[in-house]
Write a protein that holds these residues in place. Sequence first.
Motif, PDB file in Angstrom:
ATOM      1  N   GLN A  28     -32.496  12.076  -0.988  1.00 19.13           N
ATOM      2  CA  GLN A  28     -31.106  11.631  -0.881  1.00 19.13           C
ATOM      3  C   GLN A  28     -30.139  12.695  -1.375  1.00 19.13           C
ATOM      4  O   GLN A  28     -29.068  12.887  -0.796  1.00 19.13           O
ATOM      5  N   ASP A  32     -27.168  14.499   0.755  1.00 22.81           N
ATOM      6  CA  ASP A  32     -25.783  14.640   0.284  1.00 22.81           C
ATOM      7  C   ASP A  32     -25.336  16.087   0.357  1.00 22.81           C
ATOM      8  O   ASP A  32     -24.230  16.393   0.826  1.00 22.81           O
ATOM      9  N   LYS A 141     -26.252   3.797  -2.224  1.00 21.78           N
ATOM     10  CA  LYS A 141     -26.814   5.067  -1.755  1.00 21.78           C
ATOM     11  C   LYS A 141     -28.300   5.149  -2.090  1.00 21.78           C
ATOM     12  O   LYS A 141     -29.082   5.718  -1.332  1.00 21.78           O
ATOM     13  N   TRP A 149     -19.476   7.488   2.154  1.00 19.60           N
ATOM     14  CA  TRP A 149     -19.328   7.023   0.776  1.00 19.60           C
ATOM     15  C   TRP A 149     -18.223   7.754   0.030  1.00 19.60           C
ATOM     16  O   TRP A 149     -17.755   7.268  -1.001  1.00 19.60           O
TER      17      TRP A 149
END
Length: 923
Positions: A28, A32, A141, A149
């Motif tokens: 993750q 990002d 998330k 986001w």
Amino acid sequence: MDYSKTLCLPQTAFPMRGNLPQNEPKTQQRWDEEKIYEKVQARTKGRPTFVLHDGPPYANGDLHMGHALNKVLKDFIVRYKSMSGYDAPYIPGWDTHGLPIEHAVETKEKVNRKSMDLIEFREKCTQYALRYVDHQRGQCKRLSVRGDWDHPYITLKPEYEAWQIRVFGEMAKNGYIYKGMKPVYWSPSSESALAEAEIEYYDKRSPSIYVRFQVTDGQDKLPNGSYVIIWTTTPWTIPANLGIAIHPELDYVLVKVAGEEYLVAEGLLSNVSQALEWSSPEIAKRFKGAELEGVITQHPFYERKSPVVLGEHVTLDTGTGCVHTAPGHGEDDYLVGKKYDLGILSPLDDRGYFTAEAPGFTGMFYEDGNKAVTQLLEEKGALLKLAFINHQYPHDWRTKKPVIYRATEQWFASIDAFRDKMLEQIASIRWTPAWGETRLHNMIRDRGDWCISRQRAWGVPIPVFYCKECGHPLINDQTIEHISKLFGEHGSSVWFAKSEEELLPEGMTCEACGHDHFRKEKDIMDVWFDSGSSHAAVLKERGLPWPADMYLEGSDQYRGWFNSSLITATAVFGRAPYKSILSHGFVLDGEGRKMSKSLGNVVDPVKVSEQLGVDILRLWVSSVDYTADVRISNDILKQIAESYRKIRNTFRFLLGNLSDFDPATDRLPYAEMNELDRYMLSRMQSVLKKVLNAYEEYNFSTVYQTLHHFLTVDLSAFYMDVSKDRLYCDLSKGTRRRSTQTAMYEMLQVLVRLLAPILPHTMEEVWQYIPGQTVESVQLVDMPEVHSEYVDQDLEDKWGQLIALRDEVLKALEVARKDKQIGSSLEADVHLYPDEATLKVLGLTDELEQLFIVSQVHVHEGEAVPADAMTLDGVAVKVENAQGEKCERCWMVLPEVGHDPHHADLCPRCAHVMEEEDHHIVQ
């Protein structure tokens, strides 16, 4: 000799264990850093849009399992749509006004709202809400919900509040907003009006009383001095009684009991007689309800009249058929009171204490009034019976304390003028599940006006001014535009920070009297008006298509967000703000109970992520029928984790056997592939078609079941099992092996895409190991298409029969293994004695040994079945030990082993491979 070094065994760095709790956050973080959401949106730019508009969760506390179910379902759809030809942006949002945040600031931060400066208190509420927005954003998330986001919508943001004011202004301009004195749900514990969506029902013990009202003017119908009997479970409302309602079409009887005369509905006479212990009431006279209109009775303890009026709401479900009517404390009472001009009496203050309008009870809490009123009725001789009942009673969903109906001056949104339009819109919407249409239709058909005002501090103010001279309200295009602009620049707290003169456009005068001095409204809007304005404040504000393609929320939102959004959108824009609605049920524990801390049965999605991994949680979401209530427990999650392990191992096997495969040079044309491999490609197309259709129908449990079965049964238990021999032992570049690798590569490309919306971390990991891969992420490719050239129904039918026969033979082999006749199935020589139909099936292939994974197969056509054979469906099977020697490389037992002068320990196939590949044997 160590022949294992000469085998083409699977080789892959793809780990057997996912270690999801440790590895998912790293993935993750990489997404990002690489801005994967932005890359997805850039790739799909220019495609037709699919907008799933996010319903805002409340910014207070941790996400619970219901949130997780909701957010993951949304993510399935958004990910699928972005891989199937759509530009599918996802803008997450939060609801940030309302009582729970007020209450949390007061209790957790030890703040006294009433003694603190209002602007300072609202700022504390803002900071509290934004902290939880950040907190929940991190949790979302972690669930791998992909979206923008960095730019969510938040209902307390100035640009959002500005749009909300415009929506309110347009509804007012269209004549749908008014202020009136009506009974509404009132929460004494919150000191505020509530909407229907803010009501929950719990069991409550209430008094049940029968009361007699003496007739003072019978209108030549009823004798003066006779009585009309009412029944109620709210004795505290008797001080507000202004009439008695009866149904015009029902039959009523005047009965004589112990020298007194009483009026009740004939259909309830038996029930009343039993309750009041009347032994043999004598019917003196009968009436239609309509005949009794205008009869006057005396209030039991106040010097005022209580007339008999007609009301269609009266039923024979319970009571006496004569309904105690307090227009200040009930919707039906209010309507009949308005019809007969009875007036409105609601002698309670905001905290639920009696005012001076209820002599004898002033200063008493309404619930204590139940006992006091009952005692007074008994003293006056008006109480006929007191009992107690347990029943469902409305409670404040936040404080969990009882609410009452109380007439107060409130702002309302009237829906009568466009109710039919909303019902038309409901009929045009796609519903999942289908019963959602009926549910929302009935709610809109039956609902009354929407009370939109609240007597609180934390929310968007109602943008109305009142003339100080005559009290006439001021709201028009100029004031709305001006306030909207101020809110957009400074936020809604500017309403409380600035004076009326600073808030009003120049030159405003009262339309009624011409004066120019005003005071501003103190009430704020219902938070459902906040979220119900999101279709405008988000979609129109950000230039997204309106209406949204989908709203997706829990089934409680039929009376909440689905409802309020439909009202505001139809009132302002003339149609529903959504083209489709999908709703899901609630999450229960493994035994079907509601989760609660007191029961200790709460399953926390954050803990599940930390202990098992989000992909396990997401796989659970895909496995359930979300349209009903769903169950989750540690045991259920363990079963899902085991399913995940099998799925992962299947992908690992595929990757391991493609370690030396280059799709650019090694793929075989379809026509040159082995028949079994072509069968699997055809079978894959059937699976692909079914899964894509299930995604289109949002039927994720079918997606899960279909793919799980194909991966663990068709692939793992069958195809991979029967293919191991050719993959491991054949020539590394031989046609048979390359055929199987080609089929595996094609299926891998399909499967990783199909599972990407459900298992994003695992499929991203798989993607990195697929040979010849050039696209950086599986999120940046489209769903596979069905290849019609691979579809061969005849082949599927043929191999379907062979696999069914294989299953029968495996039963016999298992018996032989349990009897210790054989160890490995390769030690077996299988003798088959088929019937005519099975003989035809056996003739469909010359690779029976490969199909059964045995060394030898003998088919005995027309021969007698030995007595020790095992009779199965369509065939008798006798398992013997294979004759010959064991090949030290492939472990098959064959008579030909040892005949090669250079490789005495090998079968002819393995000896040929050794020669062709020039293997150096390790001594």
